[in-house]
Design a protein around this motif. Structure first.
Motif, PDB file in Angstrom:
ATOM      1  N   ILE A  95      -3.673   4.326   0.316  1.00  0.00           N
ATOM      2  CA  ILE A  95      -4.079   5.640   1.933  1.00  0.00           C
ATOM      3  C   ILE A  95      -4.267   6.959   1.631  1.00  0.00           C
ATOM      4  CG2 ILE A  95      -3.070   6.135   4.314  1.00  0.00           C
ATOM      5  CD1 ILE A  95      -2.873   3.067   3.803  1.00  0.00           C
ATOM      6  N   VAL A  96      -5.006   7.589   0.959  1.00  0.00           N
ATOM      7  CA  VAL A  96      -4.895   8.752   0.190  1.00  0.00           C
ATOM      8  C   VAL A  96      -4.463  10.177   1.699  1.00  0.00           C
ATOM      9  CG1 VAL A  96      -6.678   8.005  -1.511  1.00  0.00           C
ATOM     10  CG2 VAL A  96      -7.679   9.868   0.618  1.00  0.00           C
ATOM     11  N   LYS A  97      -3.964  10.811   1.174  1.00  0.00           N
ATOM     12  CA  LYS A  97      -3.767  11.940   2.169  1.00  0.00           C
ATOM     13  C   LYS A  97      -4.764  12.696   3.566  1.00  0.00           C
ATOM     14  CE  LYS A  97      -3.642  16.489   1.095  1.00  0.00           C
ATOM     15  NZ  LYS A  97      -3.147  17.636   0.106  1.00  0.00           N
ATOM     16  N   GLY A  98      -3.822  13.226   3.932  1.00  0.00           N
ATOM     17  CA  GLY A  98      -5.077  13.405   5.463  1.00  0.00           C
ATOM     18  C   GLY A  98      -5.860  13.982   5.159  1.00  0.00           C
ATOM     19  N   THR A  99      -6.768  13.440   5.546  1.00  0.00           N
ATOM     20  CA  THR A  99      -7.818  14.127   5.975  1.00  0.00           C
ATOM     21  C   THR A  99      -8.466  14.901   7.505  1.00  0.00           C
ATOM     22  OG1 THR A  99      -8.873  13.512   3.840  1.00  0.00           O
ATOM     23  CG2 THR A  99     -10.952  14.383   4.783  1.00  0.00           C
ATOM     24  N   THR A 100      -9.137  15.842   7.115  1.00  0.00           N
ATOM     25  CA  THR A 100      -9.832  16.490   9.320  1.00  0.00           C
ATOM     26  C   THR A 100     -11.201  16.744   8.468  1.00  0.00           C
ATOM     27  OG1 THR A 100      -8.903  18.846   8.323  1.00  0.00           O
ATOM     28  CG2 THR A 100      -7.315  16.879   9.758  1.00  0.00           C
ATOM     29  N   LEU A 101     -11.738  17.927   9.552  1.00  0.00           N
ATOM     30  CA  LEU A 101     -13.221  18.155   9.379  1.00  0.00           C
ATOM     31  C   LEU A 101     -12.933  18.992   9.094  1.00  0.00           C
ATOM     32  CD1 LEU A 101     -16.024  16.656  10.435  1.00  0.00           C
ATOM     33  CD2 LEU A 101     -15.480  18.151  12.520  1.00  0.00           C
ATOM     34  N   MET A 132       0.924  -1.589   0.327  1.00  0.00           N
ATOM     35  CA  MET A 132       0.393   0.184  -0.414  1.00  0.00           C
ATOM     36  C   MET A 132       1.000   1.028   0.042  1.00  0.00           C
ATOM     37  SD  MET A 132      -3.352  -0.501   2.665  1.00  0.00           S
ATOM     38  CE  MET A 132      -1.910  -1.478   4.328  1.00  0.00           C
ATOM     39  N   THR A 133       0.228   2.536  -0.230  1.00  0.00           N
ATOM     40  CA  THR A 133       1.332   3.222  -0.230  1.00  0.00           C
ATOM     41  C   THR A 133       0.935   4.180   1.313  1.00  0.00           C
ATOM     42  OG1 THR A 133      -0.915   4.889  -1.524  1.00  0.00           O
ATOM     43  CG2 THR A 133       0.914   4.053  -2.752  1.00  0.00           C
ATOM     44  N   ALA A 134       1.468   5.342   1.657  1.00  0.00           N
ATOM     45  CA  ALA A 134       2.040   5.470   3.188  1.00  0.00           C
ATOM     46  C   ALA A 134       1.144   7.309   2.764  1.00  0.00           C
ATOM     47  CB  ALA A 134       3.338   5.693   3.218  1.00  0.00           C
ATOM     48  N   SER A 135      -0.079   7.398   3.250  1.00  0.00           N
ATOM     49  CA  SER A 135      -0.545   8.397   3.944  1.00  0.00           C
ATOM     50  C   SER A 135       0.447  10.274   3.352  1.00  0.00           C
ATOM     51  CB  SER A 135      -1.364   9.219   4.467  1.00  0.00           C
ATOM     52  OG  SER A 135      -2.071  10.278   4.751  1.00  0.00           O
ATOM     53  N   GLY A 136      -0.225  11.091   2.845  1.00  0.00           N
ATOM     54  CA  GLY A 136       1.097  12.261   2.693  1.00  0.00           C
ATOM     55  C   GLY A 136       1.936  12.208   1.641  1.00  0.00           C
TER      56      GLY A 136
END
Length: 303
Positions: free
Chosen positions: A43-49, A18-22
């Protein structure tokens, strides 16, 4: 060819890479370079609210055998992801996994709940290395109590596969892994970046805008490998290993240490086709050693 399929709880991966986020954007940025469907997961880039601007520049610096970053989770928020990004990635024949970050357990839970409504996202990865704004800024992931609080809140709001990404900046990572396992984590991934620093001696200033940043790349691999080995012996849930994986040999080392799957991060910046090369290299190694199923090497270190 060997059987490369592995499982993270209920989540089936066609192969463990898999690919690491970011480090891989939303995956679509690499679509012209590799066949994304060949990957075990992205694993897509970090997502916040809510949207985040991230830290001021400079926020990346090269170091010996690695790199530092203090990007600061820059993203346009979960609603933007759901409306704008998700329609572009839902059709790929691989596991699209969203990395979720937050400032409070409630933030994490609400973000996860919105992603839960997307049928093409089978799992999330929780980044518990974020600062706890209710506790003086200490990262959730550095205490068993903080880590458990986030996982407990998210587990109530999210019923799909839950991977928890562990911080290495702790004294006992196995205890934290056990704490999140007890609250319902389906898997743990480790390690996140190590805290580091680099100084420009001519300017007498840090090379990063906020002074310190996360160290990744080959420099962290021995630490990551040791922590994966420790955690794999301490929990019953699958472990995902990452930290300095540059080739198939590195990936096989992590699996022999007890990882069920692996993530490739910094290496994507050096060679955007590295994930495919690792899949092919692992298969070639298995064939050369007469191993028919990659699961046979998980935790196979002779100790």
């Amino acid at each position: 060819m060997a059987n490369l399929q592995v499982n993270l709880g209920r989540l089936a991966l066609n192969n463990p890479v898999m690919t690491a986020s970011g480090t891989f954007g939303y995956g679509i940025e690499f679509a012209d370079l590799i066949d994304l469907n060949r990957l075990g997961g992205i694993i897509v880039k970090g997502t916040t609210l809510h949207p985040r601007e991230g830290n001021d520049y400079p926020r990346m610096a090269e170091t010996a055998s690695g790199m530092l970053n203090c990007v600061g989770l820059q993203n346009k928020g979960v609603d933007y992801f759901c409306k704008q990004i998700y329609p572009q990635i839902e059709g790929y024949d691989t596991n699209m996994i969203v990395n979720v970050s937050g400032n409070t357990p409630e933030d994490y839970a609400e973000c996860a709940a919105r992603i839960a409504d997307l049928p093409g996202i089978p799992a999330i990865e929780l980044n518990i290395s974020c600062p706890n704004v209710k506790n003086g800024g200490m990262a959730f992931g550095v205490t068993c109590e903080g880590a458990a609080a986030v996982v407990k809140a998210v587990r109530r709001a999210y019923d799909k596969t839950l991977i928890v990404k562990l911080s290495p900046n702790v004294t006992d990572i196995a205890a934290i892994a056990q704490a999140v396992e007890a609250e319902g984590a389906d898997s743990v991934s480790l390690i996140n970046t190590l805290m580091g620093m680099s100084i420009d001696i001519e300017r007498k200033r840090s090379r990063l805008s906020i002074g310190t940043g996360g160290l990744s790349g080959p420099a962290v691999k021995p630490v990551a490998l040791r922590m994966v080995w420790q955690v794999a012996k301490a929990v019953k849930i699958p472990v995902v290993g990452l930290g300095g994986i540059m080739n198939a040999t590195d990936a096989i080392e992590f699996m022999m240490a007890g990882a069920t799957a692996i993530e490739i991060g910094t290496a994507n910046f050096i060679d955007p086709t590295v994930t495919i090369k690792v899949i092919e290299g692992m298969n070639e190694w298995l064939d050369r050693h007469g191993i028919k199923d990659i699961k046979d090497i998980i935790g196979a270190i002779n100790q």
